[in-house]
Design a protein around this motif. Structure first.
Motif, PDB file in Angstrom:
ATOM      1  N   TRP A   1       0.842  -1.195   0.000  1.00  0.00           N
ATOM      2  CA  TRP A   1       0.000   0.000   0.000  1.00  0.00           C
ATOM      3  C   TRP A   1       0.880   1.248   0.000  1.00  0.00           C
ATOM      4  CZ3 TRP A   1      -0.640   4.550   2.355  1.00  0.00           C
ATOM      5  CH2 TRP A   1      -1.814   5.247   2.097  1.00  0.00           C
ATOM      6  N   PHE A   2       1.913   1.261   0.835  1.00  0.00           N
ATOM      7  CA  PHE A   2       2.818   2.394   0.910  1.00  0.00           C
ATOM      8  C   PHE A   2       3.460   2.658  -0.449  1.00  0.00           C
ATOM      9  CE2 PHE A   2       7.246   3.752   1.250  1.00  0.00           C
ATOM     10  CZ  PHE A   2       7.073   5.021   1.789  1.00  0.00           C
ATOM     11  N   SER A   3       3.929   1.603  -1.080  1.00  0.00           N
ATOM     12  CA  SER A   3       4.592   1.753  -2.371  1.00  0.00           C
ATOM     13  C   SER A   3       3.642   2.324  -3.425  1.00  0.00           C
ATOM     14  CB  SER A   3       5.136   0.408  -2.841  1.00  0.00           C
ATOM     15  OG  SER A   3       5.751   0.535  -4.091  1.00  0.00           O
ATOM     16  N   THR A   4       2.453   1.759  -3.516  1.00  0.00           N
ATOM     17  CA  THR A   4       1.491   2.164  -4.542  1.00  0.00           C
ATOM     18  C   THR A   4       0.870   3.532  -4.275  1.00  0.00           C
ATOM     19  OG1 THR A   4       0.958  -0.146  -4.938  1.00  0.00           O
ATOM     20  CG2 THR A   4      -0.637   1.483  -5.725  1.00  0.00           C
ATOM     21  N   HIS A   5       0.495   3.799  -3.033  1.00  0.00           N
ATOM     22  CA  HIS A   5      -0.282   5.007  -2.734  1.00  0.00           C
ATOM     23  C   HIS A   5       0.525   6.186  -2.185  1.00  0.00           C
ATOM     24  CE1 HIS A   5      -3.319   1.805  -2.845  1.00  0.00           C
ATOM     25  NE2 HIS A   5      -4.067   2.740  -3.377  1.00  0.00           N
ATOM     26  N   ALA A   6       1.758   5.952  -1.777  1.00  0.00           N
ATOM     27  CA  ALA A   6       2.545   7.050  -1.209  1.00  0.00           C
ATOM     28  C   ALA A   6       3.881   7.226  -1.931  1.00  0.00           C
ATOM     29  CB  ALA A   6       2.779   6.810   0.284  1.00  0.00           C
TER      30      ALA A   6
ATOM     31  N   LYS B   1       6.884  10.414  -8.511  1.00  0.00           N
ATOM     32  CA  LYS B   1       6.409  10.998  -9.768  1.00  0.00           C
ATOM     33  C   LYS B   1       6.261  12.512  -9.628  1.00  0.00           C
ATOM     34  CE  LYS B   1       2.874  10.506 -13.287  1.00  0.00           C
ATOM     35  NZ  LYS B   1       1.678   9.799 -13.718  1.00  0.00           N
ATOM     36  N   ALA B   2       5.679  12.964  -8.534  1.00  0.00           N
ATOM     37  CA  ALA B   2       5.493  14.401  -8.307  1.00  0.00           C
ATOM     38  C   ALA B   2       6.831  15.130  -8.219  1.00  0.00           C
ATOM     39  CB  ALA B   2       4.677  14.632  -7.036  1.00  0.00           C
TER      40      ALA B   2
END
Length: 158
Positions: free
Chosen positions: A84-89, A95-96
Motif C-alpha cells: 500500500w505504501f509503495s502504490t499510494h505514497a 512521480k510528483a
C-alpha cells in the motif's frame, strides 16, 4: 520505518531510536527486534524535522495517537502494508518530484552516496545505515567515490 513509533522520536533533538522492525506475514503484523546489534541505532534528523512535526500535528488533529502510536499508519492507527505504501505514497511522491524510477532501497543507497560525496565520514554513514562495519559501507560504495583522492590532493578529478 513501518515499526517506527512516536515514542521513538525526540522532536527536540531530532533523535530517532531504531529498535524494531515490522513483519507482515499473510496479513498478520508482528513487531520484532531489529536483526542485529548494529541495526539498533540512533540517527539524528535534520531537514525532515519540520515535515515530521507537521505530520505529527496533522495526525493529532485527526485523533491519532501521537504519543506512542505508529508514525506511518493507516487511518485507524494500524501498521501500513508495504505494498500500500509503495502504490499510494512512494510512487506518487516520486512521480510528483520527477525522480527516476528508483526503489525505496535505491533512495537509501542514493542518500548514503550523497552523504559520502559530501564528505560525511564513512563510519557515520555506516552507523546511520546500520551496517555491520564501516569497511562494508566503504566497499559497497567504493565505485561511487571515484575522484575523492583527486579532490583531497587538490587536483581536478578525472
Amino acid at each position: 520505518m513501518f515499526a517506527l513509533r512516536w515514542s521513538d522520536i525526540d522532536m527536540a533533538t531530532g533523535g530517532v531510536s531504531i529498535t524494531r522492525s515490522m513483519a507482515d506475514r499473510k496479513g498478520e503484523f508482528k513487531e520484532k527486534p531489529v536483526k542485529t546489534a548494529n541495526g539498533r541505532r540512533r540517527v539524528v534528523l535534520d531537514f525532515s524535522r519540520p515535515a515530521l512535526e507537521d505530520h505529527r500535528q496533522q495526525m493529532a488533529a485527526e485523533g491519532q495517537d501521537v504519543a506512542a502510536g505508529f508514525v506511518f499508519c493507516t487511518t485507524e492507527g494500524g501498521p501500513l502494508r508495504k505494498e500500500w505504501f509503495s502504490t499510494h505514497a512512494f510512487k506518487p511522491a516520486k512521480k510528483a518530484a520527477k525522480l527516476p524510477d528508483l526503489t525505496f532501497h535505491g533512495i537509501r543507497h542514493g542518500s548514503a552516496t550523497l552523504a559520502l560525496l559530501a564528505g560525511v565520514d564513512t563510519k557515520i554513514v555506516s552507523r546511520r545505515l546500520g551496517h555491520h562495519s564501516s569497511g562494508f559501507t566503504a566497499n559497497e560504495y567504493q565505485h561511487v567515490l571515484a575522484g575523492m583522492q583527486e579532490r583531497a590532493a587538490g587536483a581536478p578529478a578525472c
